[in-house]
Design an enzyme around this catalytic site. Sequence first.
Site, PDB file in Angstrom:
ATOM      1  N   HIS A 534       0.828  -1.224   0.000  1.00 20.46           N
ATOM      2  CA  HIS A 534       0.000   0.000   0.000  1.00 20.46           C
ATOM      3  C   HIS A 534       0.855   1.264   0.000  1.00 20.46           C
ATOM      4  CE1 HIS A 534      -3.213  -2.826   0.863  1.00 20.46           C
ATOM      5  NE2 HIS A 534      -2.546  -3.234   1.916  1.00 20.46           N
ATOM      6  N   HIS A 535       1.838   1.304  -0.918  1.00 18.91           N
ATOM      7  CA  HIS A 535       2.727   2.455  -1.019  1.00 18.91           C
ATOM      8  C   HIS A 535       2.723   3.071  -2.416  1.00 18.91           C
ATOM      9  CE1 HIS A 535       5.377   0.620   2.451  1.00 18.91           C
ATOM     10  NE2 HIS A 535       4.219   1.094   2.885  1.00 18.91           N
ATOM     11  N   PRO A 536       1.571   3.411  -2.993  1.00 19.97           N
ATOM     12  CA  PRO A 536       1.578   3.989  -4.342  1.00 19.97           C
ATOM     13  C   PRO A 536       2.191   5.388  -4.356  1.00 19.97           C
ATOM     14  CG  PRO A 536      -0.621   4.125  -3.393  1.00 19.97           C
ATOM     15  CD  PRO A 536       0.203   3.311  -2.438  1.00 19.97           C
TER      16      PRO A 536
END
Length: 626
Positions: A534-536
């Site tokens: 969850h690191h866009p």
Amino acid sequence: MKLTPWLSGLLKIPAAFGIITVCYLHFWFWNTASYIELDQVANTYDFIVVGAGSAGAVIASRLSENRTYSVLLIEAGGYPSPLVNIPLISGIFPSTPFAWNYQTEPQKFGLSASINRRSNWPRGKGLGGSSILNFLLYVRGNKYDYDHWAALGNEGWSYEDVLPFFIKSETNTGSFIDEEYHGKEGNLVVEDRAWKSNLPQAFIDAGLELGFNYVDINGRNQTGFTIPQLTAKDGARWSTYSAFLKNSHYDQPNLKVVTFAQVEKILIDESKQAYGVQYKRHGNLKTVLATKEIILSAGAIGSPQILMLSGIGPKEDLQRLEIKVESDLRVGDNLQDHIYVPLTPLIHNDSSASLVSPFDLMAWWDYFIHGTGQYTSNGVDGMAFKSSEKCEPDWPDMQLHFVSYSAASDHGICVRHLIGLEETAWKELFEPLSYVDTASIFATLVRPKSRGWIRLRSVNPLNEPIIDPQYYSHPQDAQVMLEALQFAQKTLNTTAMKKYLHLYDFRLPNCQDFPIDSHPYLECLIQYMTATLHHPVGTCKMGPSTDHEAVVDPQLRVYGIKGLRVADASVIPVIPNGNINAPVIMIGEKAAHMILEYHRNNYIQKNSSERQSHRKFIPKTAGDEL
């Protein structure tokens, strides 16, 4: 009272549903005032900040410290419930109204065990943004990440340039840190884990056994093993809402915060000047104007969506949707993300790491009264960084997360859905272990070569954009992930780790023909079990004018549009080496500093010019002629 594992697991089922229900109730209760309050937003402000997440909350707070400026902060979500501050239940909140529940397009490679091969991408929706959803890990990245940004033409973004802004934010109370790299007077409290079982020390001992040092990963060197620090205060989550907004919102009358307001577009006039924002609140369309600047901080998904809806983006895509093109820029390109493959489930025999029963009243007492106990744990017991075979030794491209849970730990209530596991994978691998204590090691790819993209699905602001991260589209990523899994295996096979846990000997349905420790099995595991951290980042890329992919310049100003900046994870040109919350907070700090400096210098120049102009018309006296 200590319950047997199976009974504790059984109790998790109604308890998890109960906690989710309470979260929903808290959400509505905590934000009732937003629905009944009169809309007191003025027509005009000096600055409008769109998005109150990890960067936007910082920017709005810092700008409002100058009392001569009026600042409006617009947030699509509401106020966070106190329940989000409990670290141990962090995995629940992506299933509540505190999140945008995005999904990617089906992936060609790497997500076979995910429903429809899609990845769930929850992002924070509320004051504090994703800092109210994440797992509290404070990781800055590697110093060479930022030197690389500067080398790409982003002047002012080297490690030497950004370190002061990391330090400015931080109050670090840790006992094992490189003091010269940390702050003691900032808003963001960073502390050591309040709860420690035997597993974190076993992980550190495993690193020492393999020849690595115990390091402060945010200090002099990143390579090594560590017990990660958390953005927490007295055992409770310390989000950017807690750190930057909770008090300043009330103490500084020049800061107005409006919640449940979804921005639909930036208003741009014929001279390409951004002059206002259009947003919808409780069904009513509103317009508010900015006399100085608009700062877009809606995140790596929200910011490109709003820009494209405003006519700023790839010309061919905007014309396809009949949107007037204000600036033809590669908005939505350069999408990057951190992905991992778990060695899981690990069966452990450490009773001190067993998940606490939700009905253990003493555990709740310890948390709420003393700020101690297991509810202060985020479940991440260890972290390590290492370079792959072809990588620079001091600039790692592999990360391990050692966590004291798995998808089996909550009987499939939350973690399974956060990952997006399909039914077969759940039933065959995890469900049989729902009533025993499990853990995981995540082999993580932190310098991916693959690049994806985001595009508008339609002109309707309520429609989610198209998200395609293109995982493993660069062949090097799969090779590095394989090495990361081998590193995880070596860590698991140390004497220190074997004392407490072992890998559950079950081969995945698609990988049954291979020995569990073989290369073919690990390659199959990569194809089957890849998931997102969850690191866009990267979708409004920062770069010099010579970079055809750049959307903003090194001052974060949008090319071709005056009075508009973007400041959040979307401006990151190349993803940093580690969890991204701390870097995004740094971006907020640096953006606020640049904005204030720009307008201070303009004010000085304007006044100086006016004084010079005024002096021309002052009649000379005899003394002047001398």
